[in-house]
Design a protein around this motif. Structure first.
Motif, PDB file in Angstrom:
ATOM      1  N   GLY A   1       1.196  80.952  12.739  1.00 23.47           N
ATOM      2  CA  GLY A   1      -0.146  80.638  12.279  1.00 23.47           C
ATOM      3  C   GLY A   1      -0.925  79.952  13.387  1.00 23.47           C
ATOM      4  N   LYS A   2      -1.464  78.780  13.080  1.00 28.03           N
ATOM      5  CA  LYS A   2      -2.216  78.016  14.072  1.00 28.03           C
ATOM      6  C   LYS A   2      -1.347  76.958  14.748  1.00 28.03           C
ATOM      7  CE  LYS A   2      -6.598  78.542  11.593  1.00 28.03           C
ATOM      8  NZ  LYS A   2      -7.748  77.832  10.954  1.00 28.03           N
ATOM      9  N   ASP A   3      -0.064  77.058  14.524  1.00 21.42           N
ATOM     10  CA  ASP A   3       0.862  76.030  14.989  1.00 21.42           C
ATOM     11  C   ASP A   3       1.796  76.602  16.049  1.00 21.42           C
ATOM     12  OD1 ASP A   3       1.922  73.543  15.055  1.00 21.42           O
ATOM     13  OD2 ASP A   3       2.964  73.655  13.135  1.00 21.42           O
ATOM     14  N   ILE A   4       2.322  75.724  16.898  1.00 24.98           N
ATOM     15  CA  ILE A   4       3.398  76.092  17.822  1.00 24.98           C
ATOM     16  C   ILE A   4       4.606  75.226  17.488  1.00 24.98           C
ATOM     17  CG2 ILE A   4       4.191  76.164  20.207  1.00 24.98           C
ATOM     18  CD1 ILE A   4       1.352  76.628  21.085  1.00 24.98           C
ATOM     19  N   ILE A   5       5.685  75.887  17.080  1.00 29.89           N
ATOM     20  CA  ILE A   5       6.909  75.163  16.729  1.00 29.89           C
ATOM     21  C   ILE A   5       7.698  74.915  18.016  1.00 29.89           C
ATOM     22  CG2 ILE A   5       9.031  75.219  15.377  1.00 29.89           C
ATOM     23  CD1 ILE A   5       7.656  77.367  13.604  1.00 29.89           C
ATOM     24  N   PRO A   6       7.887  73.669  18.420  1.00 29.32           N
ATOM     25  CA  PRO A   6       8.638  73.414  19.660  1.00 29.32           C
ATOM     26  C   PRO A   6      10.060  73.932  19.553  1.00 29.32           C
ATOM     27  CG  PRO A   6       8.298  71.369  18.442  1.00 29.32           C
ATOM     28  CD  PRO A   6       7.484  72.418  17.748  1.00 29.32           C
ATOM     29  N   ASP A   7      10.582  74.454  20.653  1.00 32.38           N
ATOM     30  CA  ASP A   7      11.874  75.136  20.648  1.00 32.38           C
ATOM     31  C   ASP A   7      13.014  74.185  20.998  1.00 32.38           C
ATOM     32  OD1 ASP A   7      12.967  78.052  20.526  1.00 32.38           O
ATOM     33  OD2 ASP A   7      14.002  77.118  22.224  1.00 32.38           O
ATOM     34  N   GLN A   8      14.229  74.577  20.570  1.00 30.55           N
ATOM     35  CA  GLN A   8      15.420  73.807  20.892  1.00 30.55           C
ATOM     36  C   GLN A   8      15.626  73.704  22.404  1.00 30.55           C
ATOM     37  OE1 GLN A   8      17.158  72.151  18.797  1.00 30.55           O
ATOM     38  NE2 GLN A   8      18.916  71.534  20.038  1.00 30.55           N
ATOM     39  N   SER A   9      15.284  74.754  23.127  1.00 30.98           N
ATOM     40  CA  SER A   9      15.399  74.739  24.582  1.00 30.98           C
ATOM     41  C   SER A   9      14.564  73.620  25.191  1.00 30.98           C
ATOM     42  CB  SER A   9      14.961  76.095  25.149  1.00 30.98           C
ATOM     43  OG  SER A   9      14.940  76.089  26.559  1.00 30.98           O
ATOM     44  N   LEU A  10      13.367  73.413  24.649  1.00 35.83           N
ATOM     45  CA  LEU A  10      12.507  72.324  25.118  1.00 35.83           C
ATOM     46  C   LEU A  10      13.135  70.968  24.835  1.00 35.83           C
ATOM     47  CD1 LEU A  10       9.761  71.254  26.193  1.00 35.83           C
ATOM     48  CD2 LEU A  10       8.932  71.377  23.812  1.00 35.83           C
ATOM     49  N   ALA A  11      13.699  70.810  23.637  1.00 39.40           N
ATOM     50  CA  ALA A  11      14.308  69.531  23.264  1.00 39.40           C
ATOM     51  C   ALA A  11      15.426  69.143  24.214  1.00 39.40           C
ATOM     52  CB  ALA A  11      14.831  69.592  21.827  1.00 39.40           C
ATOM     53  N   LEU A  12      16.189  70.139  24.685  1.00 37.87           N
ATOM     54  CA  LEU A  12      17.358  69.864  25.512  1.00 37.87           C
ATOM     55  C   LEU A  12      17.073  69.971  27.003  1.00 37.87           C
ATOM     56  CD1 LEU A  12      20.106  71.727  23.445  1.00 37.87           C
ATOM     57  CD2 LEU A  12      19.456  69.313  23.367  1.00 37.87           C
ATOM     58  N   SER A  13      15.840  70.291  27.363  1.00 40.17           N
ATOM     59  CA  SER A  13      15.503  70.444  28.768  1.00 40.17           C
ATOM     60  C   SER A  13      15.377  69.083  29.454  1.00 40.17           C
ATOM     61  CB  SER A  13      14.184  71.202  28.924  1.00 40.17           C
ATOM     62  OG  SER A  13      13.770  71.220  30.276  1.00 40.17           O
ATOM     63  N   THR A  14      15.840  69.026  30.680  1.00 36.56           N
ATOM     64  CA  THR A  14      15.672  67.806  31.473  1.00 36.56           C
ATOM     65  C   THR A  14      14.206  67.590  31.842  1.00 36.56           C
ATOM     66  OG1 THR A  14      16.137  69.059  33.503  1.00 36.56           O
ATOM     67  CG2 THR A  14      17.999  67.945  32.436  1.00 36.56           C
ATOM     68  N   GLU A  15      13.361  68.599  31.628  1.00 35.00           N
ATOM     69  CA  GLU A  15      11.941  68.493  31.938  1.00 35.00           C
ATOM     70  C   GLU A  15      11.100  68.044  30.743  1.00 35.00           C
ATOM     71  OE1 GLU A  15       9.814  69.293  34.962  1.00 35.00           O
ATOM     72  OE2 GLU A  15      11.720  68.348  35.480  1.00 35.00           O
ATOM     73  N   LEU A  16      11.706  67.849  29.574  1.00 31.74           N
ATOM     74  CA  LEU A  16      10.957  67.426  28.395  1.00 31.74           C
ATOM     75  C   LEU A  16      10.306  66.067  28.635  1.00 31.74           C
ATOM     76  CD1 LEU A  16      10.208  67.588  25.330  1.00 31.74           C
ATOM     77  CD2 LEU A  16      12.380  66.417  24.890  1.00 31.74           C
ATOM     78  N   ASN A  17       9.034  65.984  28.343  1.00 32.14           N
ATOM     79  CA  ASN A  17       8.322  64.706  28.382  1.00 32.14           C
ATOM     80  C   ASN A  17       8.466  64.044  27.013  1.00 32.14           C
ATOM     81  OD1 ASN A  17       6.665  62.532  28.754  1.00 32.14           O
ATOM     82  ND2 ASN A  17       4.777  63.718  29.029  1.00 32.14           N
ATOM     83  N   THR A  18       9.465  63.201  26.878  1.00 32.30           N
ATOM     84  CA  THR A  18       9.777  62.616  25.565  1.00 32.30           C
ATOM     85  C   THR A  18       8.675  61.686  25.063  1.00 32.30           C
ATOM     86  OG1 THR A  18      11.010  60.834  26.664  1.00 32.30           O
ATOM     87  CG2 THR A  18      12.266  62.762  25.940  1.00 32.30           C
ATOM     88  N   GLU A  19       7.795  61.237  25.951  1.00 26.73           N
ATOM     89  CA  GLU A  19       6.781  60.262  25.554  1.00 26.73           C
ATOM     90  C   GLU A  19       5.700  60.851  24.653  1.00 26.73           C
ATOM     91  OE1 GLU A  19       5.237  58.488  29.058  1.00 26.73           O
ATOM     92  OE2 GLU A  19       7.159  57.573  29.655  1.00 26.73           O
ATOM     93  N   VAL A  20       5.569  62.166  24.617  1.00 25.22           N
ATOM     94  CA  VAL A  20       4.477  62.757  23.834  1.00 25.22           C
ATOM     95  C   VAL A  20       4.892  63.090  22.407  1.00 25.22           C
ATOM     96  CG1 VAL A  20       3.423  63.685  25.925  1.00 25.22           C
ATOM     97  CG2 VAL A  20       4.931  65.138  24.557  1.00 25.22           C
ATOM     98  N   PHE A  21       6.173  62.904  22.067  1.00 25.92           N
ATOM     99  CA  PHE A  21       6.646  63.224  20.719  1.00 25.92           C
ATOM    100  C   PHE A  21       7.167  61.963  20.024  1.00 25.92           C
ATOM    101  CE2 PHE A  21       7.201  67.191  23.094  1.00 25.92           C
ATOM    102  CZ  PHE A  21       6.572  68.098  22.254  1.00 25.92           C
ATOM    103  N   PRO A  22       6.910  61.843  18.725  1.00 25.94           N
ATOM    104  CA  PRO A  22       7.568  60.771  17.968  1.00 25.94           C
ATOM    105  C   PRO A  22       9.077  60.986  18.013  1.00 25.94           C
ATOM    106  CG  PRO A  22       5.897  61.892  16.629  1.00 25.94           C
ATOM    107  CD  PRO A  22       6.070  62.693  17.870  1.00 25.94           C
ATOM    108  N   GLN A  23       9.847  59.889  18.065  1.00 27.51           N
ATOM    109  CA  GLN A  23      11.300  59.996  18.143  1.00 27.51           C
ATOM    110  C   GLN A  23      11.961  59.178  17.051  1.00 27.51           C
ATOM    111  OE1 GLN A  23      13.011  59.481  22.133  1.00 27.51           O
ATOM    112  NE2 GLN A  23      10.945  59.656  22.971  1.00 27.51           N
ATOM    113  N   VAL A  24      13.064  59.694  16.558  1.00 25.91           N
ATOM    114  CA  VAL A  24      13.878  58.968  15.586  1.00 25.91           C
ATOM    115  C   VAL A  24      15.321  58.974  16.086  1.00 25.91           C
ATOM    116  CG1 VAL A  24      14.837  58.954  13.249  1.00 25.91           C
ATOM    117  CG2 VAL A  24      12.405  59.405  13.602  1.00 25.91           C
ATOM    118  N   GLU A  25      15.903  57.797  16.245  1.00 23.29           N
ATOM    119  CA  GLU A  25      17.297  57.654  16.661  1.00 23.29           C
ATOM    120  C   GLU A  25      18.194  57.776  15.436  1.00 23.29           C
ATOM    121  OE1 GLU A  25      20.630  56.609  19.233  1.00 23.29           O
ATOM    122  OE2 GLU A  25      18.622  57.432  19.582  1.00 23.29           O
ATOM    123  N   LEU A  26      19.164  58.698  15.495  1.00 21.94           N
ATOM    124  CA  LEU A  26      20.051  58.953  14.365  1.00 21.94           C
ATOM    125  C   LEU A  26      21.357  58.174  14.507  1.00 21.94           C
ATOM    126  CD1 LEU A  26      19.718  62.838  13.940  1.00 21.94           C
ATOM    127  CD2 LEU A  26      18.380  61.036  12.828  1.00 21.94           C
TER     128      LEU A  26
END
Length: 475
Positions: free
Chosen positions: A381-406
């Protein structure tokens, strides 16, 4: 007690002599395979280490463990912080660090499940590009999963045959051919390898290996390196093939330096002076592999700077390629670096490092590329679902996403793709879930609940509940 095939015993005893063969036989039938892992240097903080004893030919990242934990239930494994790999296979780390000193384009031709590819990528100079290929479709999916967990962006995963590479005319500085073999080196840990072994299979493998090397030979640049390896002991698939490559295709075998006698690596068994490296269970602390390094005849080509590519390095950054009509754009701050171009294929978006985008496009035209760079997400639709590859990439900018520690328990639930509750104050939208600060993947928080976005095909399928957390801890 394992029973070895009579034909294997007769041939191998004659090849090795009584003393060495008895040492090997005892190692296979009575010895226990050591447990070992290799740390991902791109996901460990400086000075951080895992428990265990350093593996001498891969001391910076390889570790022997004193026990074998149930790795499936360690979230760090799924996050790509380490890889469970047999110690002998880590010898490629020494090969690359000794012989490759500037950025190269390399191919791992028969790469699944990914142990040698990730070891090689950790050892290659930064700026190198690694193609990781697996001809078998099902195995190529496992390879792609492990490459994405490793998280390095300068990798391309393909599902192609050597003959496809031959037709592609891509040129590589280094090619690793861990060729299919009769599997004698697997006898200790796999009874099936024993039952499937036969002299006919050895002969079949001997022919197939030569065919594979012949098919890929023109893809190796003059002066380039071929790393040939098997997990078998016989000289037909090992020394004889190395001699054939040297004589028929034109190559010189290279001797490695600083091989400690204490490692108990066995050399050439057929009386020639060609340098080879054979790891024998019962003698070497690992499983059975054979490896040799050859340099193709000819002078290496002079490095040519692609001025146009450099000039256009930042041109069209962030635009969607190959998907006309798409108006969605991936946010430019999802990655730490801006030196990427966004490629759109159907509904999927990939970040390709600008410096090798032209190589990627050439590969995509000629090979079956199943992963490249970083898969950023999928449009819906009008959304982009971030991919698992992005989550695990060393290039991910973690500062732009909310984070929850499990917690450990919730991390395992997440990896089983079960429902995991997020704190009440968690922002709506896509949330990065972590375990001990290591990203695991995404959830979409819709308020009253959260959708677990972990890939269905990657999930832990076992319903076992560990009595205590399984984590490869620091020293």
């Amino acid at each position: 007690m394992k029973t070895l095939p009579e034909d294997f015993i007769q041939y191998t005893q004659e090849l090795m002599g009584d003393e060495l063969f008895q040492q090997l036989k005892q190692g296979i039938t009575e010895g226990e395979a050591p447990t070992s892992i290799r740390i991902n240097p791109f996901k460990c903080k400086e000075g951080e280490d895992a428990a265990g004893e350093p593996i001498p030919w891969c001391p910076s990242t390889g570790r022997y463990l004193s026990t074998r934990p149930n790795f499936t239930f360690d979230p760090w494994l799924h996050a790509g912080k380490y890889y469970v790999q047999e110690a002998s296979s880590m010898f490629v780390d020494l090969v690359i660090r000794q012989l490759v000193h500037k950025p190269v384009m390399m191919l791992d031709l028969c790469a699944a499940p990914g142990g040698k590819s990730t070891a090689v990528r950790a050892a290659l100079p930064e700026g190198s590009l690694l193609f990781s290929n697996e001809p078998m479709r099902t195995r190529s999916q496992i390879l792609a999963e492990n490459i994405q967990k490793f998280g390095h962006p300068d990798m391309i995963v393909t599902n192609s045959y050597p003959r496809d590479y031959k037709k592609s005319k891509l040129q590589f500085d280094v090619i690793l051919t861990d060729v299919p073999c009769s599997g004698e080196g697997m006898f200790r840990k796999d009874d099936g390898a024993i039952s499937e072994w036969s002299l006919q299979n050895v002969d079949n493998c001997w022919h197939l290996q030569r065919e594979i090397v012949s098919d890929i030979w023109n893809c190796l640049k003059p002066g380039g390196l071929l790393i040939y390896s098997t997990c078998t002991f016989n000289a037909h698939e090992d020394e004889e093939n190395i001699a054939w490559i040297c004589e028929e295709l034109g190559a010189d075998a290279i001797a490695l330096n600083d091989i400690d006698e204490a490692w108990n690596i066995t050399g050439n068994l057929i009386g020639t002076d060609i340098p080879v490296y054979r790891f024998l269970p019962g003698k070497t602390r690992g499983e059975g592999i054979f490896l040799a390094v050859l340099r193709k005849e000819g002078e290496p080509e002079m490095e040519k700077e692609d001025k146009k590519k450099k000039k256009d390095k930042n041109k069209d950054k962030g635009k969607n390629r190959g998907n006309k009509g798409k108006c969605l754009q991936v946010p430019t701050d999802w990655l730490k670096s801006s030196d990427y171009e966004t490629i759109a294929e159907d509904d999927n978006f990939y970040a390709i490092p600008s410096r090798w985008k032209a190589i990627y496009e050439d590969a995509a035209r000629n090979l079956k590329v199943i992963h490249a760079g970083i898969k950023l997400g999928t449009s819906k639709g009008k959304d982009i679902i971030p991919d698992q590859s992005l989550a695990l990439s060393t290039e991910l900018n973690t500062e732009v996403f909310p984070q929850v520690e499990l917690s450990y328990e919730d991390a395992i639930r997440y990896l089983r793709k079960e429902a995991v509750n997020l704190p009440a104050d968690t922002p709506k939208g896509y949330v990065l879930v972590t375990y001990q600060q290591m990203p695991l993947g995404w959830e979409k928080n819709i308020g009253n609940r959260a959708n677990n976005l972990y890939p269905q095909e990657w999930k832990i399928k076992s319903s076992h509940v560990p009595e205590e957390p399984c984590v490869i801890s620091k020293k």
